[in-house]
Design a protein around this motif. Structure first.
Motif, short mmCIF file in Angstrom:
data_model
loop_
_atom_site.label_atom_id
_atom_site.label_comp_id
_atom_site.label_asym_id
_atom_site.label_seq_id
_atom_site.Cartn_x
_atom_site.Cartn_y
_atom_site.Cartn_z
N PHE A 201 0.80 -1.22 0.00
CA PHE A 201 0.00 0.00 0.00
C PHE A 201 0.84 1.28 0.00
CE2 PHE A 201 -2.94 -3.13 1.95
CZ PHE A 201 -3.87 -3.13 0.92
N ASP A 202 2.17 1.14 -0.08
CA ASP A 202 3.03 2.33 -0.16
C ASP A 202 2.58 3.21 -1.32
OD1 ASP A 202 4.62 1.65 1.99
OD2 ASP A 202 6.31 0.94 0.78
N GLY A 203 2.45 4.51 -1.04
CA GLY A 203 2.10 5.46 -2.09
C GLY A 203 0.64 5.51 -2.45
N ARG A 204 -0.18 4.67 -1.85
CA ARG A 204 -1.63 4.69 -2.15
C ARG A 204 -2.31 5.73 -1.29
NH1 ARG A 204 -4.16 -0.59 -3.45
NH2 ARG A 204 -6.07 0.58 -3.06
N LYS A 205 -2.77 6.79 -1.90
CA LYS A 205 -3.43 7.88 -1.17
C LYS A 205 -4.84 7.49 -0.72
CE LYS A 205 -0.80 11.53 -3.39
NZ LYS A 205 0.15 11.73 -2.35
N ASP A 206 -5.40 6.43 -1.32
CA ASP A 206 -6.75 5.99 -0.96
C ASP A 206 -6.75 4.98 0.18
OD1 ASP A 206 -5.49 4.08 -2.64
OD2 ASP A 206 -7.44 3.25 -3.23
N VAL A 207 -5.56 4.70 0.75
CA VAL A 207 -5.45 3.71 1.83
C VAL A 207 -4.76 4.35 3.03
CG1 VAL A 207 -4.47 1.49 2.53
CG2 VAL A 207 -5.34 1.79 0.20
N GLU A 208 -5.44 4.25 4.17
CA GLU A 208 -4.85 4.68 5.44
C GLU A 208 -4.46 3.42 6.21
OE1 GLU A 208 -6.30 6.64 9.66
OE2 GLU A 208 -7.50 6.98 7.88
N ARG A 209 -3.19 3.33 6.60
CA ARG A 209 -2.69 2.15 7.31
C ARG A 209 -2.53 2.46 8.80
NH1 ARG A 209 2.44 1.24 3.47
NH2 ARG A 209 2.53 3.45 3.91
N GLU A 210 -2.87 1.47 9.62
CA GLU A 210 -2.73 1.58 11.07
C GLU A 210 -2.11 0.29 11.58
OE1 GLU A 210 -6.98 3.94 11.63
OE2 GLU A 210 -6.91 1.76 11.77
N PHE A 211 -1.26 0.42 12.60
CA PHE A 211 -0.63 -0.76 13.18
C PHE A 211 -0.96 -0.81 14.66
CE2 PHE A 211 3.04 -2.74 15.35
CZ PHE A 211 2.95 -4.00 14.79
N TYR A 212 -1.46 -1.96 15.11
CA TYR A 212 -1.81 -2.17 16.51
C TYR A 212 -1.08 -3.41 17.02
CZ TYR A 212 -5.67 1.00 15.57
OH TYR A 212 -6.41 2.10 15.21
N GLU A 213 -0.72 -3.35 18.30
CA GLU A 213 -0.09 -4.51 18.94
C GLU A 213 -0.81 -4.78 20.25
OE1 GLU A 213 4.32 -6.17 20.20
OE2 GLU A 213 4.11 -4.16 19.36
N LEU A 214 -1.05 -6.04 20.53
CA LEU A 214 -1.69 -6.42 21.79
C LEU A 214 -0.67 -6.27 22.91
CD1 LEU A 214 -4.45 -7.46 22.74
CD2 LEU A 214 -3.46 -9.75 22.70
N ASP A 215 -1.03 -5.46 23.90
CA ASP A 215 -0.12 -5.19 25.01
C ASP A 215 -0.95 -5.17 26.29
OD1 ASP A 215 1.95 -4.40 26.64
OD2 ASP A 215 2.08 -2.37 25.85
N GLY A 216 -0.69 -6.13 27.17
CA GLY A 216 -1.43 -6.18 28.43
C GLY A 216 -2.91 -6.42 28.26
N GLY A 217 -3.30 -7.13 27.21
CA GLY A 217 -4.71 -7.45 26.98
C GLY A 217 -5.48 -6.36 26.26
N LYS A 218 -4.80 -5.29 25.85
CA LYS A 218 -5.47 -4.20 25.12
C LYS A 218 -4.71 -3.91 23.84
CE LYS A 218 -7.42 -1.97 29.12
NZ LYS A 218 -7.70 -0.75 29.81
N TRP A 219 -5.44 -3.50 22.82
CA TRP A 219 -4.82 -3.12 21.57
C TRP A 219 -4.25 -1.71 21.71
CZ3 TRP A 219 -3.72 -6.76 18.37
CH2 TRP A 219 -4.53 -7.88 18.27
N GLN A 220 -2.96 -1.58 21.40
CA GLN A 220 -2.28 -0.28 21.47
C GLN A 220 -1.85 0.09 20.05
OE1 GLN A 220 -2.01 1.44 24.34
NE2 GLN A 220 -3.02 -0.24 25.41
N ARG A 221 -2.23 1.30 19.63
CA ARG A 221 -1.79 1.77 18.31
C ARG A 221 -0.32 2.16 18.39
NH1 ARG A 221 -4.72 5.86 14.09
NH2 ARG A 221 -3.16 5.58 12.47
N ARG A 222 0.45 1.69 17.43
CA ARG A 222 1.87 1.98 17.34
C ARG A 222 2.11 2.87 16.13
NH1 ARG A 222 2.50 0.31 22.34
NH2 ARG A 222 2.69 -1.92 22.60
N ARG A 223 3.13 3.64 16.21
CA ARG A 223 3.48 4.53 15.10
C ARG A 223 4.71 4.05 14.42
NH1 ARG A 223 -0.42 8.26 14.47
NH2 ARG A 223 -1.44 8.66 16.39
#
Length: 145
Positions: A123-145
């Protein structure tokens, strides 16, 4: 389109996907859960029953008589009989058909990290796609940058 990458180290997807399914249901969203393995879909189905008994997550299987009415539909393909706009790819194997949804979630563990990176780069360079990364940490989803 939004694509969420969900890394759950040391946790099977059937244990962590219900967190997202519950949030989607509370927001009034329908979800399609996709995996090629019937065994995995069965485990996810059981987990949805058992996750929070007081907050029952109604769900069914694609092809069943009431599939179109299910808020969470389990399927081997990316065809949303329930008109879901949200697809969860539970087995870590990206499907290009997921791009037809408003939001796609790719669940993976450490063994699938490199394949998920390949999808991220797709999806690199695709302006129509927003990417998000989450990691499970302590039983909760945490958004990572």
């Amino acid at each position: 389109m939004r694509v969420g990458f969900y890394l759950a180290p040391g946790q099977p997807v059937e244990r962590v996907l219900p967190l997202i399914a519950r949030a989607a249901a509370k927001a009034g969203q329908r979800m399609l859960v996709v995996a090629k393995s019937d065994d995995l879909l069965d485990r996810i189905g059981s987990a949805l029953w058992e996750f929070a008994p007081a907050e029952f997550l109604a769900h069914g299987r694609a092809g069943d008589p009431h599939a179109a009415h299910q808020p969470v539909l389990l399927s081997r393909t990316c065809a949303a009989e329930n008109d879901a706009k949200l697809v969860a790819v539970a087995d870590g194997a990206w499907r290009d058909e997921a791009e037809g949804f408003e939001r796609a979630l790719l669940f993976f563990d450490e063994s699938g990290r490199e394949a998920a990176r390949d999808v991220w780069r797709k999806f690199d360079g695709r302006k129509d796609v927003e990417r998000e990364f989450y990691e499970l940490d302590g039983g909760k989803w945490q958004r990572r940058r």
